[in-house]
Design a protein around this motif. Sequence first.
Motif, PDB file in Angstrom:
ATOM      1  N   UNK A 178      -5.799   9.110 -31.929  1.00  0.00           N
ATOM      2  CA  UNK A 178      -6.573   9.657 -31.354  1.00  0.00           C
ATOM      3  C   UNK A 178      -7.829   8.824 -31.531  1.00  0.00           C
ATOM      4  N   UNK A 179      -7.780   8.863 -32.622  1.00  0.00           N
ATOM      5  CA  UNK A 179      -9.244   7.897 -33.167  1.00  0.00           C
ATOM      6  C   UNK A 179      -9.483   6.134 -32.334  1.00  0.00           C
ATOM      7  N   UNK A 180      -7.543   6.221 -33.154  1.00  0.00           N
ATOM      8  CA  UNK A 180      -7.564   4.826 -32.742  1.00  0.00           C
ATOM      9  C   UNK A 180      -7.032   4.059 -31.486  1.00  0.00           C
ATOM     10  N   UNK A 181      -7.017   5.435 -30.200  1.00  0.00           N
ATOM     11  CA  UNK A 181      -6.843   5.720 -28.910  1.00  0.00           C
ATOM     12  C   UNK A 181      -8.286   5.101 -28.607  1.00  0.00           C
ATOM     13  N   UNK A 182      -9.205   5.981 -29.282  1.00  0.00           N
ATOM     14  CA  UNK A 182     -10.450   5.917 -28.502  1.00  0.00           C
ATOM     15  C   UNK A 182     -11.365   4.448 -28.933  1.00  0.00           C
ATOM     16  N   UNK A 183     -10.878   4.098 -29.522  1.00  0.00           N
ATOM     17  CA  UNK A 183     -11.052   1.993 -29.917  1.00  0.00           C
ATOM     18  C   UNK A 183     -10.754   1.243 -29.607  1.00  0.00           C
ATOM     19  N   UNK A 202      -7.181   7.712 -17.087  1.00  0.00           N
ATOM     20  CA  UNK A 202      -6.598   6.839 -17.814  1.00  0.00           C
ATOM     21  C   UNK A 202      -6.812   7.426 -19.398  1.00  0.00           C
ATOM     22  N   UNK A 203      -7.791   7.276 -19.576  1.00  0.00           N
ATOM     23  CA  UNK A 203      -8.289   7.985 -20.883  1.00  0.00           C
ATOM     24  C   UNK A 203      -8.511   8.707 -21.560  1.00  0.00           C
ATOM     25  N   UNK A 212     -12.997  12.458 -29.181  1.00  0.00           N
ATOM     26  CA  UNK A 212     -12.710  11.323 -28.868  1.00  0.00           C
ATOM     27  C   UNK A 212     -12.669  10.339 -26.724  1.00  0.00           C
ATOM     28  N   UNK A 213     -12.501  11.453 -25.950  1.00  0.00           N
ATOM     29  CA  UNK A 213     -12.319  11.156 -25.218  1.00  0.00           C
ATOM     30  C   UNK A 213     -13.415  10.904 -25.083  1.00  0.00           C
TER      31      UNK A 213
END
Length: 349
Positions: A178-183, A202-203, A212-213
Amino acid sequence: MQANPATTRTSRLVAFLDDNWRGFLVSVVIAVAAQFLSEHYGAPAMLMALLLGIAFHFLAEEQAGEGGGTCKPGIEFTARTVLRFGVALLGARISAELMIGLGPHLIAVVVLGVVLTILFGLLGARMLNRGWRFGLLTGGSVAICGASAAMAISAVLPRNEHSERNLIFTVLSVTVLSTLAMILYPILTELFDFSDEVSGVFLGGTIHDVAQVVGAGFSVSDEVGEVATLVKLIRVAMLAPVVLVISVLVRRYAEDTATEGKRPPVLPAFVVGFLIFATLNSLGLIPAIVVEAMSGLSRWALLVSIAAVGMKTSLKRILDVGGQAIALIVAETVFIAIFVLAGVTLIAH
């Protein structure tokens, strides 16, 4: 002489507090430390609580000698009961008004993404011979709301010798992903030149954890952040029905097939609480200030409980989970991202 009922209840309460206060207090201290690290260094609070909890695993072990293992009962209580309390309070964040404004097509993309990701997790676990429990746990956590969903789903699954290990692995994995996706995901919204609404969908429809969203959405714009948070809460709203369906299917499955551990009730108490609070909030019966307080309390309860879950599991057992498990949860993350991305792209054009 017959004992006074009030005296008996008081004695039981005193005994309960005496057994559990140490483990609960340690969990709270770890949660506070995790929150401090999150606020000052930007690390996800859930991840910090998990890692700090693992570092104090020795407190949850049976220890020889006088006073040995005194924290263990309280840690067990916190990981189980405080967790359910936190999930129940999540319902106060949900209301029917969340659905208004997004439109049926975008809502359909979000809901289908949740359902298909869980089914994908089950299929992937079967193909990798990981077991249906693991498929439900990882698929549900990726599909709904990350660590919170993992803990809620784990609470209704029959227990076996791998339950704690799988839960801690899932929480750790979805938090990191989730942290990687936030970036990375906000970059994709720029690359595809999405509108604010589509970017938010999408986010909110793909990133695992609520925090993180929020971070990803508001890093693009205020409008994207508001839509992303809204969509994420719609996914959170699916937690209760998904857990209920899992609970019913597990009971039916357990009737015909031997399973380890006690079967969960048809409708767990924390799911009932979730639904009651969501209904009351939808009817406007919970003041906004109370909703805010309940949301904060829910977050702290989940943070404290994940610290306790961390203390219950050793690092060695996490490493034993294997590369196939990592491949599965990464595949589930990629699946929901591709599905939601394809859905919002079609709607946008």
